[in-house]
Structure formats: structure tokens, C-alpha cells
Motif scaffolding. Sequence first.
Motif, short mmCIF file in Angstrom:
data_model
loop_
_atom_site.label_atom_id
_atom_site.label_comp_id
_atom_site.label_asym_id
_atom_site.label_seq_id
_atom_site.Cartn_x
_atom_site.Cartn_y
_atom_site.Cartn_z
N UNK A 34 11.62 60.65 -60.24
CA UNK A 34 10.34 59.96 -59.86
C UNK A 34 9.34 60.51 -58.99
N UNK A 35 10.17 62.09 -58.82
CA UNK A 35 8.75 63.03 -58.61
C UNK A 35 9.44 62.94 -56.41
N UNK A 36 11.24 62.19 -56.46
CA UNK A 36 11.94 62.06 -55.54
C UNK A 36 12.21 63.54 -54.40
N UNK A 37 12.29 64.54 -55.34
CA UNK A 37 12.62 66.20 -54.73
C UNK A 37 11.27 66.52 -53.95
N UNK A 38 10.70 66.51 -55.04
CA UNK A 38 9.39 67.35 -54.09
C UNK A 38 8.66 66.36 -53.69
N UNK A 39 8.09 64.95 -53.38
CA UNK A 39 7.55 64.09 -52.44
C UNK A 39 8.57 64.52 -51.20
N UNK A 40 10.16 65.06 -51.19
CA UNK A 40 10.79 64.80 -49.91
C UNK A 40 10.24 66.54 -49.56
N UNK A 41 10.09 67.29 -50.57
CA UNK A 41 9.54 68.67 -50.09
C UNK A 41 8.80 68.81 -49.57
N UNK A 42 7.41 68.09 -49.93
CA UNK A 42 6.70 68.18 -48.96
C UNK A 42 6.75 67.11 -47.59
N UNK A 43 7.15 66.47 -47.86
CA UNK A 43 7.71 65.46 -46.15
C UNK A 43 8.03 66.87 -45.51
N UNK A 44 8.96 67.01 -46.01
CA UNK A 44 9.91 68.17 -44.75
C UNK A 44 9.08 69.23 -44.23
N UNK A 45 8.40 70.18 -45.25
CA UNK A 45 7.94 71.35 -44.65
C UNK A 45 6.46 70.52 -44.02
N UNK A 88 12.28 62.49 -40.86
CA UNK A 88 12.61 62.28 -42.67
C UNK A 88 13.45 61.14 -42.99
N UNK A 89 14.80 61.30 -42.24
CA UNK A 89 15.89 60.23 -42.68
C UNK A 89 15.25 59.02 -42.63
N UNK A 90 14.44 58.46 -42.11
CA UNK A 90 13.21 57.65 -42.12
C UNK A 90 12.60 57.16 -43.45
N UNK A 91 11.91 57.94 -43.16
CA UNK A 91 11.07 58.45 -44.38
C UNK A 91 12.12 57.77 -45.72
N UNK A 92 12.88 59.17 -45.85
CA UNK A 92 13.90 58.85 -46.95
C UNK A 92 14.31 57.50 -47.72
N UNK A 93 14.26 56.53 -47.08
CA UNK A 93 14.74 54.96 -46.99
C UNK A 93 13.97 54.93 -47.58
N UNK A 94 12.30 55.49 -47.71
CA UNK A 94 11.58 54.69 -48.91
C UNK A 94 11.21 55.78 -49.91
N UNK A 95 11.21 57.18 -49.46
CA UNK A 95 10.72 57.53 -50.60
C UNK A 95 8.72 57.74 -51.31
N UNK A 131 16.75 81.15 -44.60
CA UNK A 131 14.87 80.39 -44.57
C UNK A 131 14.61 79.52 -44.06
N UNK A 132 13.82 80.08 -43.20
CA UNK A 132 12.82 79.24 -42.39
C UNK A 132 11.92 78.35 -43.45
N UNK A 133 12.61 77.60 -44.24
CA UNK A 133 11.08 76.81 -44.88
C UNK A 133 12.33 76.27 -45.90
N UNK A 134 11.48 75.28 -46.58
CA UNK A 134 12.49 73.95 -47.19
C UNK A 134 11.92 74.42 -48.86
N UNK A 135 13.47 74.13 -49.44
CA UNK A 135 13.19 74.91 -50.75
C UNK A 135 13.61 73.43 -52.06
#
Length: 93
Positions: free
Chosen positions: A15-26, A56-63, A84-88
Motif C-alpha cells: 500500500x506504499x507504506x514504506x515509501x510514505x514513511x520514508x518521505x515523512x521521516x526525511x 513519526x510515531x504518531x504518523x505511523x498510526x495512520x500511514x 548514514x545521516x539519511x533515511x533509507x
Amino acid sequence: MAGSRLLIEGLVQGVGYRYAFSERAAALGLAGWVRNRANGAVEASVHGPEAAVQAIIEWAHQGPRAARVSRVTVVGEDEPPPAAQQFEIRPTA
């Protein structure tokens, strides 16, 4: 600085969770990673300012829109900062 490891369960793969999480975290200035788990969950390690980690923990509950999150568990606190100082996005574990 704060660090946490999260386990996100529910309809969170395909459902695109990893990609959305990565974008939000960055966007929040966090370093770390996110990956699918073989059991259908998503796992993430985040490191950065405490307010950003909490956000990000709060956002993770919705995704993202298509996700149906049933549970977010903080399985580890005080995660060490990543090399690394980036999100992967990492491969499934």
C-alpha cells in the motif's frame, strides 16, 4: 537526540507504506531505515530530534491512505544513530 525502533502491523504492505514513511521521516529530518518484514509487518528505526521521533510515531498510526494500521509498537528506545545521516528503504527481512 532520540531513537526508536517501531513495529507497524495491519494492512501495511503493498500500500506504499514504506515509501510514505520514508518521505515523512526525511521531511522531519530523521535518519534511519524502514523495511517490510516477512510476517507482513513493517519495521522502522528512526533517529533524530525527540519531537520529530514522536511525530513519526504518531504518523505511523495512520500511514498512507490505503494502509489500515492495527498496531504500532515501540520495540526499542534509545536506538543508536545510523551510520548514514539519511533515511533509507531496506530490503525485506
